[in-house]
Design an enzyme around this catalytic site. Structure first.
Site, PDB file in Angstrom:
ATOM      1  N   GLN A 198      29.249  24.176  52.448  1.00  0.00           N
ATOM      2  CA  GLN A 198      29.120  25.186  51.385  1.00  0.00           C
ATOM      3  C   GLN A 198      30.505  25.707  51.027  1.00  0.00           C
ATOM      4  O   GLN A 198      31.323  25.938  51.908  1.00  0.00           O
ATOM      5  CB  GLN A 198      28.250  26.322  51.949  1.00  0.00           C
ATOM      6  CG  GLN A 198      28.685  27.752  51.663  1.00  0.00           C
ATOM      7  CD  GLN A 198      28.248  28.216  50.290  1.00  0.00           C
ATOM      8  OE1 GLN A 198      27.232  27.759  49.779  1.00  0.00           O
ATOM      9  NE2 GLN A 198      29.011  29.108  49.684  1.00  0.00           N
ATOM     10  N   THR A 199      30.778  25.891  49.741  1.00  0.00           N
ATOM     11  CA  THR A 199      32.038  26.543  49.371  1.00  0.00           C
ATOM     12  C   THR A 199      31.928  27.219  48.008  1.00  0.00           C
ATOM     13  O   THR A 199      31.118  26.812  47.175  1.00  0.00           O
ATOM     14  CB  THR A 199      33.219  25.542  49.384  1.00  0.00           C
ATOM     15  OG1 THR A 199      34.403  26.233  49.037  1.00  0.00           O
ATOM     16  CG2 THR A 199      33.016  24.390  48.415  1.00  0.00           C
ATOM     17  N   ARG A 200      32.762  28.262  47.838  1.00  0.00           N
ATOM     18  CA  ARG A 200      32.857  28.917  46.518  1.00  0.00           C
ATOM     19  C   ARG A 200      34.320  28.971  46.082  1.00  0.00           C
ATOM     20  O   ARG A 200      34.676  29.649  45.135  1.00  0.00           O
ATOM     21  CB  ARG A 200      32.286  30.339  46.543  1.00  0.00           C
ATOM     22  CG  ARG A 200      32.691  31.190  47.719  1.00  0.00           C
ATOM     23  CD  ARG A 200      32.327  32.649  47.521  1.00  0.00           C
ATOM     24  NE  ARG A 200      33.484  33.375  47.084  1.00  0.00           N
ATOM     25  CZ  ARG A 200      34.316  34.029  47.881  1.00  0.00           C
ATOM     26  NH1 ARG A 200      34.123  34.071  49.185  1.00  0.00           N
ATOM     27  NH2 ARG A 200      35.359  34.665  47.396  1.00  0.00           N
ATOM     28  N   HIS A 204      41.127  22.858  49.901  1.00  0.00           N
ATOM     29  CA  HIS A 204      42.469  22.377  50.227  1.00  0.00           C
ATOM     30  C   HIS A 204      42.367  21.532  51.498  1.00  0.00           C
ATOM     31  O   HIS A 204      41.274  21.248  51.982  1.00  0.00           O
ATOM     32  CB  HIS A 204      43.417  23.568  50.386  1.00  0.00           C
ATOM     33  CG  HIS A 204      43.482  24.415  49.145  1.00  0.00           C
ATOM     34  ND1 HIS A 204      43.987  23.932  47.962  1.00  0.00           N
ATOM     35  CD2 HIS A 204      43.053  25.679  48.888  1.00  0.00           C
ATOM     36  CE1 HIS A 204      43.884  24.876  47.029  1.00  0.00           C
ATOM     37  NE2 HIS A 204      43.317  25.943  47.563  1.00  0.00           N
ATOM     38  N   HIS A 207      40.106  22.651  54.447  1.00  0.00           N
ATOM     39  CA  HIS A 207      38.655  22.472  54.247  1.00  0.00           C
ATOM     40  C   HIS A 207      38.276  21.005  54.420  1.00  0.00           C
ATOM     41  O   HIS A 207      37.223  20.684  54.951  1.00  0.00           O
ATOM     42  CB  HIS A 207      38.242  22.934  52.850  1.00  0.00           C
ATOM     43  CG  HIS A 207      38.706  24.313  52.521  1.00  0.00           C
ATOM     44  ND1 HIS A 207      39.776  24.556  51.697  1.00  0.00           N
ATOM     45  CD2 HIS A 207      38.256  25.517  52.919  1.00  0.00           C
ATOM     46  CE1 HIS A 207      39.969  25.850  51.596  1.00  0.00           C
ATOM     47  NE2 HIS A 207      39.057  26.462  52.331  1.00  0.00           N
ATOM     48  N   ARG A 293      34.147  30.228  59.610  1.00  0.00           N
ATOM     49  CA  ARG A 293      34.586  31.601  59.861  1.00  0.00           C
ATOM     50  C   ARG A 293      34.201  32.456  58.645  1.00  0.00           C
ATOM     51  O   ARG A 293      34.381  32.026  57.517  1.00  0.00           O
ATOM     52  CB  ARG A 293      36.108  31.577  60.022  1.00  0.00           C
ATOM     53  CG  ARG A 293      36.684  32.857  60.476  1.00  0.00           C
ATOM     54  CD  ARG A 293      38.192  32.747  60.575  1.00  0.00           C
ATOM     55  NE  ARG A 293      38.723  33.997  61.084  1.00  0.00           N
ATOM     56  CZ  ARG A 293      38.889  35.082  60.350  1.00  0.00           C
ATOM     57  NH1 ARG A 293      38.585  35.058  59.074  1.00  0.00           N
ATOM     58  NH2 ARG A 293      39.341  36.192  60.891  1.00  0.00           N
ATOM     59  N   ASP A 294      33.663  33.647  58.906  1.00  0.00           N
ATOM     60  CA  ASP A 294      33.359  34.630  57.849  1.00  0.00           C
ATOM     61  C   ASP A 294      32.565  34.009  56.698  1.00  0.00           C
ATOM     62  O   ASP A 294      32.926  34.147  55.526  1.00  0.00           O
ATOM     63  CB  ASP A 294      34.675  35.234  57.330  1.00  0.00           C
ATOM     64  CG  ASP A 294      34.421  36.478  56.486  1.00  0.00           C
ATOM     65  OD1 ASP A 294      33.376  37.119  56.694  1.00  0.00           O
ATOM     66  OD2 ASP A 294      35.258  36.807  55.632  1.00  0.00           O
ATOM     67  N   MET A 334      40.299  26.020  60.700  1.00  0.00           N
ATOM     68  CA  MET A 334      41.306  24.981  60.956  1.00  0.00           C
ATOM     69  C   MET A 334      42.674  25.509  60.517  1.00  0.00           C
ATOM     70  O   MET A 334      42.787  26.096  59.431  1.00  0.00           O
ATOM     71  CB  MET A 334      40.998  23.728  60.136  1.00  0.00           C
ATOM     72  CG  MET A 334      39.689  23.065  60.468  1.00  0.00           C
ATOM     73  SD  MET A 334      39.675  22.281  62.075  1.00  0.00           S
ATOM     74  CE  MET A 334      40.769  20.914  61.788  1.00  0.00           C
ATOM     75  N   ARG A 452      35.992  57.358  19.490  1.00  0.00           N
ATOM     76  CA  ARG A 452      37.346  56.881  19.808  1.00  0.00           C
ATOM     77  C   ARG A 452      37.279  55.887  20.975  1.00  0.00           C
ATOM     78  O   ARG A 452      37.977  54.873  20.975  1.00  0.00           O
ATOM     79  CB  ARG A 452      38.259  58.041  20.194  1.00  0.00           C
ATOM     80  CG  ARG A 452      38.674  58.923  19.035  1.00  0.00           C
ATOM     81  CD  ARG A 452      39.561  60.033  19.590  1.00  0.00           C
ATOM     82  NE  ARG A 452      39.697  61.160  18.710  1.00  0.00           N
ATOM     83  CZ  ARG A 452      40.778  61.419  17.963  1.00  0.00           C
ATOM     84  NH1 ARG A 452      41.800  60.586  17.969  1.00  0.00           N
ATOM     85  NH2 ARG A 452      40.842  62.493  17.224  1.00  0.00           N
ATOM     86  N   ILE A 478      46.048  55.346  18.404  1.00  0.00           N
ATOM     87  CA  ILE A 478      46.478  56.550  19.130  1.00  0.00           C
ATOM     88  C   ILE A 478      46.074  56.405  20.598  1.00  0.00           C
ATOM     89  O   ILE A 478      46.851  56.652  21.491  1.00  0.00           O
ATOM     90  CB  ILE A 478      45.831  57.816  18.516  1.00  0.00           C
ATOM     91  CG1 ILE A 478      46.295  57.992  17.066  1.00  0.00           C
ATOM     92  CG2 ILE A 478      46.217  59.048  19.342  1.00  0.00           C
ATOM     93  CD1 ILE A 478      45.675  59.200  16.368  1.00  0.00           C
ATOM     94  N   ALA A 479      44.839  55.971  20.852  1.00  0.00           N
ATOM     95  CA  ALA A 479      44.294  55.795  22.209  1.00  0.00           C
ATOM     96  C   ALA A 479      44.613  56.998  23.090  1.00  0.00           C
ATOM     97  O   ALA A 479      45.386  56.912  24.036  1.00  0.00           O
ATOM     98  CB  ALA A 479      44.819  54.506  22.829  1.00  0.00           C
TER      99      ALA A 479
HETATM  100  S1  PPS Z   1      41.998  56.525  18.062  1.00  0.00           S
HETATM  101  O1  PPS Z   1      41.926  57.903  18.589  1.00  0.00           O
HETATM  102  O2  PPS Z   1      42.891  55.718  18.858  1.00  0.00           O
HETATM  103  O3  PPS Z   1      40.666  55.949  17.905  1.00  0.00           O
HETATM  104  O4  PPS Z   1      42.649  56.654  16.624  1.00  0.00           O
HETATM  105  P1  PPS Z   1      43.141  55.472  15.661  1.00  0.00           P
HETATM  106  O5  PPS Z   1      42.080  54.430  15.533  1.00  0.00           O
HETATM  107  O6  PPS Z   1      44.468  55.005  16.086  1.00  0.00           O
HETATM  108  O7  PPS Z   1      43.208  56.141  14.251  1.00  0.00           O
HETATM  109  C1  PPS Z   1      44.209  57.032  14.002  1.00  0.00           C
HETATM  110  C2  PPS Z   1      44.508  57.120  12.499  1.00  0.00           C
HETATM  111  O8  PPS Z   1      43.416  57.726  11.820  1.00  0.00           O
HETATM  112  C3  PPS Z   1      43.873  58.826  11.011  1.00  0.00           C
HETATM  113  N1  PPS Z   1      43.055  59.993  11.411  1.00  0.00           N
HETATM  114  C4  PPS Z   1      43.085  60.677  12.567  1.00  0.00           C
HETATM  115  N2  PPS Z   1      43.869  60.567  13.670  1.00  0.00           N
HETATM  116  C5  PPS Z   1      43.632  61.411  14.704  1.00  0.00           C
HETATM  117  N3  PPS Z   1      42.676  62.353  14.700  1.00  0.00           N
HETATM  118  C6  PPS Z   1      41.870  62.500  13.616  1.00  0.00           C
HETATM  119  N4  PPS Z   1      40.891  63.424  13.627  1.00  0.00           N
HETATM  120  C7  PPS Z   1      42.057  61.649  12.500  1.00  0.00           C
HETATM  121  N5  PPS Z   1      41.447  61.508  11.303  1.00  0.00           N
HETATM  122  C8  PPS Z   1      42.063  60.499  10.652  1.00  0.00           C
HETATM  123  C9  PPS Z   1      45.340  58.946  11.213  1.00  0.00           C
HETATM  124  O9  PPS Z   1      45.927  58.502  10.027  1.00  0.00           O
HETATM  125  C10 PPS Z   1      45.702  57.981  12.318  1.00  0.00           C
HETATM  126  O10 PPS Z   1      46.716  57.077  11.932  1.00  0.00           O
HETATM  127  P2  PPS Z   1      48.164  56.979  12.587  1.00  0.00           P
HETATM  128  O11 PPS Z   1      48.664  55.640  12.125  1.00  0.00           O
HETATM  129  O12 PPS Z   1      48.037  57.053  14.081  1.00  0.00           O
HETATM  130  O13 PPS Z   1      48.918  58.097  11.997  1.00  0.00           O
END
Ligand code: PPS
Length: 574
Positions: A198-200, A204, A207, A293-294, A334, A452, A478-479
């Site tokens: 048996q192996t996953r 080498h 084995h 083993r194991d 081994m 978002r 923006i994230a």
């Molecule tokens: S996020 O938070 O990462 O999902 O935002 P993102 O997709 O990058 O979108 C940001 C752009 O949308 C415009 N915008 C806003 N930004 C922030 N908050 C609010 N409430 C909002 N409404 C509209 C804004 O132009 C952002 O663009 P960038 O290029 O970042 O300036």
């Protein structure tokens, strides 16, 4: 009449749950009117082994009485040895629409009905108890415990199956056999005694040595029987592994060795799983089974301790040896002894003998960095196959993920970076700018926390696909939330590079620039939940790069990122 209860030369009674073709036609007609359950990938694996007899003596998914007995005592309610629960877990809604005695169609994701199930029991399992009884732990570092707690439906259905057809396979068809086909093949070849390995993992030299010695010791032919259903998350995928096995099998004597793929969904259940594997191999017509083993070990718990002792699996299989109808071939690890230039069982290493080893982690590092892997460890053909799956940084894809406030300069730098990487020209480049994504992928989303998060995960998913396929994704949203960025990092990191770039332009500067006039509107209350004004921005704690737009031009900042990529080994400027 069903095709069950066939008693061929090896392996005892085989419960093949597939019905005769005429009955299958009738059932297909009946199934159109039945409630239908779409099997998930793990359930497809379980269904295949139920239908083809690999899980004999089971005749369906476990009823409540069988389940309770299996969890508590490793036995079915009738006393037969069976160590691992095989359940059909479903949603509350689906279960709520059923009553005992109903019949349901079990469908493959491609749409065909694999079996009709007569529901005998509908019950709510205690998943913590199942984890404790079967796996001896509730620690979520155990992959099966994690699956039970996070991915398992809350209701189990138990009942017999009438099998219509096996799940289709589109890969390595010549290496796939049902238990009945393997038994017949062994008979045809005159292989009265077969030992299964048996192996996953890729195989080498260690084995190969182990499997050769075990078959010599047991005076048996050898079946290399790797699992290709579901294994431990993070394992080398089976496409790559099978290509490695095909290389390795050439190093065994052709007349005594066979390779066949087992579509099992492993549970990483250590000792109990070893007993299960033995029963399954018996069903596939083998007379001996190697337990090393194991065996089927899940690795370390969240305190860094092994879940199971290295030889616990051998001990448990030995306890049931009488009942198993397949002999265990226990085998030590081994190891390669440099002075002898050969592999020996660990207990036979001569005093002072220098043992060489390369761990799985070290092997992956060497592959990723394009370093040499010595021939005493593996065959060059196997390493060549693995190198295709573990590209070096120069060959990998990567994602540059810009994050920063609106107006911080993310898009401007991202555009320059795209141009510079296109000029270098070694990989295709895709720009996933915030505004572009919101237009093409997320046009229905707003700026609530939930929306978002969805937006960023979509970007992460697309970037992970690009990275997997060895391209470059440049993202510039923006994230604002750290947790979502971490998820995206994990999604992408498994396939290639992830370079987080914090565009750290202060809020005052962004607001003063206010190119789109959005800050003014946000201050005036005309836009709600605006990042930095009335919605938070969680600055990254450990970004790979921080750029300061107050001192440098977009061109200079993009060049800083290019240099970072070169230092990390992703690109070559020479
Ligand atoms: S996020 O938070 O990462 O999902 O935002 P993102 O997709 O990058 O979108 C940001 C752009 O949308 C415009 N915008 C806003 N930004 C922030 N908050 C609010 N409430 C909002 N409404 C509209 C804004 O132009 C952002 O663009 P960038 O290029 O970042 O300036």
């Amino acid at each position: 009449m069903t095709m069950s209860d066939i008693t061929p030369p090896h392996g005892g009674t085989l419960k093949d749950l597939r019905v005769e073709p005429e009955r299958a036609e009738e059932l297909r007609a009946e199934a159109v009117k039945l409630p239908s359950w779409d099997l998930n990938p793990r359930q497809v694996c379980d269904a295949e082994l139920l239908l083809n007899g690999g899980f004999s003596p089971l005749e369906g998914f476990l009823t409540e009485a069988d389940y309770a007995a299996v969890c508590a005592d490793m036995r079915l309610a009738d006393g037969s040895l069976w160590p691992i629960p095989v359940n059909l877990d479903v949603t509350r809604e689906f279960a709520g629409s059923l009553s005992a005695g109903d019949r349901i169609a079990l469908r493959h994701p491609e749409g065909m009905v694999l079996a009709v199930m007569t529901v005998e029991d509908i019950y709510r399992p205690d998943l913590r108890r199942e984890a404790n009884q079967v796996y001896g732990t509730t620690d979520e570092a155990h992959p099966e415990v994690f699956r039970l707690f996070h991915q398992t439906g809350p209701v189990y259905l138990g009942g017999r199956l009438d099998g219509l057809e096996l799940p289709p396979h589109h890969t390595f068809k010549n290496l796939r056999h049902t238990p009945r086909e393997l038994r017949e093949w062994f008979t045809k070849m005159g292989w009265n005694s077969v030992v299964a390995f048996q192996t996953r993992n890729p195989m080498h030299r260690a084995h190969v040595e182990l499997a050769k010695r075990a078959s010599q010791k047991g005076e048996a032919n050898l079946l290399i029987h790797p699992v290709v259903g579901m294994t431990k998350p993070g394992d080398v995928d089976y496409f790559v592994r099978v290509r490695c096995y095909q290389e390795v099998v050439r190093h065994f004597p052709e007349q005594t060795t066979a390779l066949s793929l087992l579509p099992l969904a492993m549970r990483m259940g250590g000792p109990r799983e070893a007993v299960w594997h033995a029963i399954i191999r018996k069903n596939y017509g083998c007379s001996r089974f190697i337990v090393g083993r194991d065996h089927a070990g899940p690795g370390k718990d969240s305190n860094g301790t092994d879940f199971y002792g290295p030889y616990d699996a051998q001990d448990l299989v030995a306890r049931f040896q009488e009942e198993l109808e397949i002999a265990m071939q226990p085998f030590e690890e081994m190891v390669y002894v440099e002075d002898l230039a050969q592999y020996v069982p660990r207990s036979e290493v001569p005093e002072g003998g220098r043992v060489l080893n390369i761990s799985g982690t070290e092997l992956r590092r060497r592959l990723r960095e394009g370093l040499e892997v010595p021939e005493w460890f593996s065959y060059p053909e196997v390493i060549a196959r693995l190198r295709q799956a573990f590209p070096t940084k120069r060959e990998q894809g990567f994602t540059v993920f810009f994050t920063g406030l609106s107006g911080s300069g993310k898009s401007t730098i991202a555009n320059v970076l795209v141009a510079k990487l296109m000029e270098i020209g070694t990989r295709p480049v895709t720009l996933l700018d915030g505004d572009l994504v919101r237009k093409h992928l997320s046009s229905e989303l707003g700026f609530s926390k939930e929306h978002r998060e969805i937006n960023i995960k979509r970007i992460g998913y697309v970037a992970s696909e690009i990275t997997k396929n060895r391209g470059v994704a440049i993202c510039a949203p923006i994230a604002p939330y750290a947790a979502t960025r971490r998820e995206v990092r994990e999604m992408i990191g498994q396939y290639g590079g992830f370079i987080e770039v914090h565009v750290a332009t202060p809020l005052e500067v962004c607001e003063e620039r206010d190119r789109k006039g959005l800050y003014a509107k946000a201050r005036a209350g005309l836009i709600k939940q605006f990042t930095g004004i009335d919605d938070p921005y969680e600055a990254p704690e450990n970004p790979e790069v921080v750029v300061d737009t107050s001192q440098y031009s977009a061109d200079e900042l993009a060049q800083q990122i290019v240099l970072h990529l070169e230092r990390q080994g992703f690109i070559d400027l020479a």
